[in-house]
Design a protein around this motif. Structure first.
Motif, PDB file in Angstrom:
ATOM      1  N   VAL A  17      47.525  56.018  27.173  1.00 27.24           N
ATOM      2  CA  VAL A  17      47.757  54.624  27.554  1.00 27.24           C
ATOM      3  C   VAL A  17      46.513  54.153  28.300  1.00 27.24           C
ATOM      4  N   ASP A  19      44.073  51.156  29.938  1.00 35.12           N
ATOM      5  CA  ASP A  19      43.884  49.814  30.476  1.00 35.12           C
ATOM      6  C   ASP A  19      42.796  49.084  29.682  1.00 35.12           C
ATOM      7  N   THR A 122      46.906  48.511  27.327  1.00 35.69           N
ATOM      8  CA  THR A 122      47.772  47.723  28.196  1.00 35.69           C
ATOM      9  C   THR A 122      46.926  46.840  29.112  1.00 35.69           C
ATOM     10  N   THR A 123      47.573  45.836  29.712  1.00 35.63           N
ATOM     11  CA  THR A 123      46.856  44.862  30.531  1.00 35.63           C
ATOM     12  C   THR A 123      47.778  44.269  31.580  1.00 35.63           C
ATOM     13  N   GLN A 130      45.836  38.469  26.420  1.00 32.96           N
ATOM     14  CA  GLN A 130      45.541  39.765  25.799  1.00 32.96           C
ATOM     15  C   GLN A 130      45.163  39.584  24.332  1.00 32.96           C
ATOM     16  N   LEU A 147      50.252  46.340  24.724  1.00 38.56           N
ATOM     17  CA  LEU A 147      51.398  45.961  25.540  1.00 38.56           C
ATOM     18  C   LEU A 147      50.934  45.166  26.752  1.00 38.56           C
ATOM     19  N   ALA A 148      51.784  44.224  27.187  1.00 41.08           N
ATOM     20  CA  ALA A 148      51.487  43.390  28.348  1.00 41.08           C
ATOM     21  C   ALA A 148      52.776  43.146  29.122  1.00 41.08           C
ATOM     22  N   ARG A 156      52.016  46.614  36.228  1.00 42.38           N
ATOM     23  CA  ARG A 156      51.665  47.664  37.176  1.00 42.38           C
ATOM     24  C   ARG A 156      51.781  47.141  38.624  1.00 42.38           C
ATOM     25  N   LEU A 161      55.057  49.678  31.637  1.00 44.23           N
ATOM     26  CA  LEU A 161      54.138  49.648  30.501  1.00 44.23           C
ATOM     27  C   LEU A 161      53.935  51.045  29.924  1.00 44.23           C
ATOM     28  N   SER A 164      57.216  52.078  28.206  1.00 42.24           N
ATOM     29  CA  SER A 164      57.369  51.348  26.945  1.00 42.24           C
ATOM     30  C   SER A 164      56.471  51.941  25.869  1.00 42.24           C
ATOM     31  N   ALA A 165      55.246  52.306  26.253  1.00 44.45           N
ATOM     32  CA  ALA A 165      54.328  52.938  25.303  1.00 44.45           C
ATOM     33  C   ALA A 165      54.866  54.286  24.849  1.00 44.45           C
ATOM     34  N   ASP A 186      46.701  51.303  38.026  1.00 49.83           N
ATOM     35  CA  ASP A 186      46.808  52.043  36.769  1.00 49.83           C
ATOM     36  C   ASP A 186      47.296  53.465  37.033  1.00 49.83           C
TER      37      ASP A 186
END
Length: 232
Positions: A17, A19, A122-123, A130, A147-148, A156, A161, A164-165, A186
């Motif tokens: 995952v 960032d 992710t972000t 995104q 994912l966002a 975060r 996130l 979910s991933a 993160d």
């Protein structure tokens, strides 16, 4: 490259995952520039202790959901939403000429995926922002998924996130997840989710000391150095 602890050889990583801003993407200070536009839009003085404290808070909370940062800073939901709109408008206007890949990031992602590892970006930005970054970089097909916050739970430092991933990737165990980012948030989100590898990178907002304090198991100069840490 800073020293790091050895990876756990008994844990085969199935999911990484990653960032975006500060880790795989560089934006040349665009986050702070856009924050200044947001603060001005909701009436914060252009200079002085209040503006300085707000900028420090933004730096300390880099990586977190932007709307949550604005809720903490500006008190009311109306002001937070107005700040978020101004922030995203300012950021989006500069994406095409202000955002670029971290050198070696795309190659690292490709190498991980070619080795059978799922990669999810992710972000802390909204889904529309995104998507603008992804399209500006031509990265639509680079990772397995994006994912966002909002579309994948809370931002975060909550674990949503990462979890979910993990669900998306159908990992066999949460210990088979690696989380990589440039901020304490993160690292904390990965730790809260139960990921076994918590990798900080020094290409973005926070220092090695901050990343280690948050629980990083490894600290690297760049995400380009990631594959040897993850691959068996």
């Amino acid at each position: 490259m800073p020293n790091s602890t050895s990876p756990n050889a008994s844990t085969a990583i199935e999911l990484v995952v990653l960032d975006m801003a500060g880790t795989t993407v560089t934006d040349d200070g665009l986050v702070l520039e856009s924050f200044d536009a947001a603060a001005t839009a909701v009436g914060l003085a252009d200079a002085g202790p209040e503006r300085d404290a707000a900028r420090r808070y933004v730096l300390d909370t880099m990586g977190q959901s932007k709307i949550e940062v604005f809720r903490a800073l500006f008190g009311t939901e109306d002001r937070a939403q107005a700040a978020n709109r101004a922030f995203e408008s300012a950021y989006d206007a500069r994406i095409d000429d202000g955002v670029s890949p971290v050198p070696g990031a795309a190659q690292a992602i490709t190498k991980l995926r070619e080795s059978g590892i799922t990669v999810v970006l992710t972000t802390g930005f909204s889904v529309p922002t995104q998507n603008r970054i992804i399209d500006a970089l031509g990265w639509r097909d680079l990772p397995d998924a994006f994912l966002a916050p909002g579309s994948a739970g809370r931002g975060r430092p909550h674990p949503d996130l990462v979890l979910s991933a993990a669900l998306l990737a159908e990992v066999t165990d949460i210990s088979s997840v690696a989380v990589v980012g440039d901020t304490s948030s993160d690292i904390l989100s990965g730790r809260r989710a139960g990921a076994s590898l918590l990798v900080g990178v020094l290409s973005g907002a926070h220092s090695e000391d901050q990343l280690r304090e948050a629980g990083a198991t490894h600290v690297l100069d760049s995400v380009a150095d990631l594959p040897p840490i993850v691959l068996p």
